[in-house]
Write an enzyme that holds these catalytic residues in place. Sequence first.
Site, PDB file in Angstrom:
ATOM      1  N   GLY A  28       4.819   0.703  -3.785  1.00  0.00           N
ATOM      2  CA  GLY A  28       5.796   1.644  -4.301  1.00  0.00           C
ATOM      3  C   GLY A  28       6.292   2.544  -3.178  1.00  0.00           C
ATOM      4  O   GLY A  28       5.745   2.549  -2.071  1.00  0.00           O
ATOM      5  N   SER A  45       5.757   3.549   5.513  1.00  0.00           N
ATOM      6  CA  SER A  45       5.362   2.216   5.078  1.00  0.00           C
ATOM      7  C   SER A  45       3.850   2.030   5.136  1.00  0.00           C
ATOM      8  O   SER A  45       3.207   2.324   6.148  1.00  0.00           O
ATOM      9  CB  SER A  45       6.027   1.174   5.984  1.00  0.00           C
ATOM     10  OG  SER A  45       5.656  -0.127   5.607  1.00  0.00           O
ATOM     11  N   GLY A  46       3.284   1.549   4.007  1.00  0.00           N
ATOM     12  CA  GLY A  46       1.892   1.117   3.988  1.00  0.00           C
ATOM     13  C   GLY A  46       0.859   2.188   4.232  1.00  0.00           C
ATOM     14  O   GLY A  46      -0.225   1.885   4.737  1.00  0.00           O
ATOM     15  N   SER A  75       9.501  -0.006   3.645  1.00  0.00           N
ATOM     16  CA  SER A  75      10.239  -1.262   3.814  1.00  0.00           C
ATOM     17  C   SER A  75      11.452  -1.328   2.891  1.00  0.00           C
ATOM     18  O   SER A  75      12.368  -2.118   3.121  1.00  0.00           O
ATOM     19  CB  SER A  75       9.317  -2.455   3.536  1.00  0.00           C
ATOM     20  OG  SER A  75       8.803  -2.397   2.218  1.00  0.00           O
ATOM     21  N   GLU A  76      11.467  -0.492   1.836  1.00  0.00           N
ATOM     22  CA  GLU A  76      12.594  -0.484   0.901  1.00  0.00           C
ATOM     23  C   GLU A  76      13.631   0.583   1.262  1.00  0.00           C
ATOM     24  O   GLU A  76      14.321   1.115   0.386  1.00  0.00           O
ATOM     25  CB  GLU A  76      12.093  -0.269  -0.537  1.00  0.00           C
ATOM     26  CG  GLU A  76      11.144  -1.326  -1.047  1.00  0.00           C
ATOM     27  CD  GLU A  76      11.776  -2.710  -1.185  1.00  0.00           C
ATOM     28  OE1 GLU A  76      12.971  -2.866  -0.852  1.00  0.00           O
ATOM     29  OE2 GLU A  76      11.064  -3.631  -1.612  1.00  0.00           O
ATOM     30  N   HIS A  95      10.482   4.037  -6.634  1.00  0.00           N
ATOM     31  CA  HIS A  95      10.250   2.609  -6.878  1.00  0.00           C
ATOM     32  C   HIS A  95       8.779   2.419  -7.188  1.00  0.00           C
ATOM     33  O   HIS A  95       7.917   2.854  -6.414  1.00  0.00           O
ATOM     34  CB  HIS A  95      10.651   1.784  -5.655  1.00  0.00           C
ATOM     35  CG  HIS A  95      10.130   0.390  -5.671  1.00  0.00           C
ATOM     36  ND1 HIS A  95      10.238  -0.441  -6.767  1.00  0.00           N
ATOM     37  CD2 HIS A  95       9.470  -0.332  -4.723  1.00  0.00           C
ATOM     38  CE1 HIS A  95       9.677  -1.606  -6.486  1.00  0.00           C
ATOM     39  NE2 HIS A  95       9.196  -1.567  -5.254  1.00  0.00           N
ATOM     40  N   HIS A 158       9.086  -8.127  -9.485  1.00  0.00           N
ATOM     41  CA  HIS A 158       8.774  -7.104  -8.496  1.00  0.00           C
ATOM     42  C   HIS A 158       8.317  -5.798  -9.136  1.00  0.00           C
ATOM     43  O   HIS A 158       7.156  -5.438  -9.033  1.00  0.00           O
ATOM     44  CB  HIS A 158      10.012  -6.887  -7.622  1.00  0.00           C
ATOM     45  CG  HIS A 158       9.803  -6.007  -6.439  1.00  0.00           C
ATOM     46  ND1 HIS A 158      10.653  -6.002  -5.344  1.00  0.00           N
ATOM     47  CD2 HIS A 158       8.861  -5.059  -6.154  1.00  0.00           C
ATOM     48  CE1 HIS A 158      10.227  -5.131  -4.449  1.00  0.00           C
ATOM     49  NE2 HIS A 158       9.149  -4.538  -4.924  1.00  0.00           N
TER      50      HIS A 158
END
Length: 214
Positions: A28, A45-46, A75-76, A95, A158
């Site tokens: 997310g 990210s991550g 990444s989004e 997200h 997704h």
Amino acid sequence: MLLREQREQVVEYGKRLVTAGLTDGTFGNLSVFDRDRGLMAISPSGMDYFATTPADVVVTDLEGKVVDGVWKPSSELDLHRLFYQRRPDVNGVVHTHSTFATVLACLGWAIEPVHYLVAYAGRQVPCIPYYPFGSLELAEAAWAAMGEEYNGCLLGNHGLLAVGGSLSFAFDAAQQLEFLAKVYYYTKMAGGGVNLTPGQLEAVLGKFQTYRQV
């Protein structure tokens, strides 16, 4: 610190993503847009949400260029910046990989207006086909499905995307649309629900924009 307040919001709501059961682990992402400066604060990210500090949150412009921060942005990134570019009413994007929304996304089901909470998104919650995560194609498909009309959609195979005038509203929408996805799934299993009429739906559309105390 550049966009300190917005970065603090990303940290706070990132933790809420996990505690509210809207995602697991580091999956997310979420962001806040400062429209005056044309910059957004987006989750890195991550990174573990509970280990993330405001300094870890990444600041980018709407072309995706990192303006401040040492980590890679989510990444989004495209999924966020497209809505800030094209929707002047959007200043927060969330997200999630929440369970029932993801189940419906994997089934390819849009959510029909079986409950008035659908108005958080619009007249329904559209569902787009699968596109690789982190791709511009995914972002463009979400935009094509939502445009200026919808505040949420299911991302095929997704998860869920929710947008709003603030991060607070976008997060609230993500929570309520997950509840709606659960209700819709169970009504389908029971043989199908009774949809609201267009008139009933029209009476509630837009009310959630001013429903909550700020």
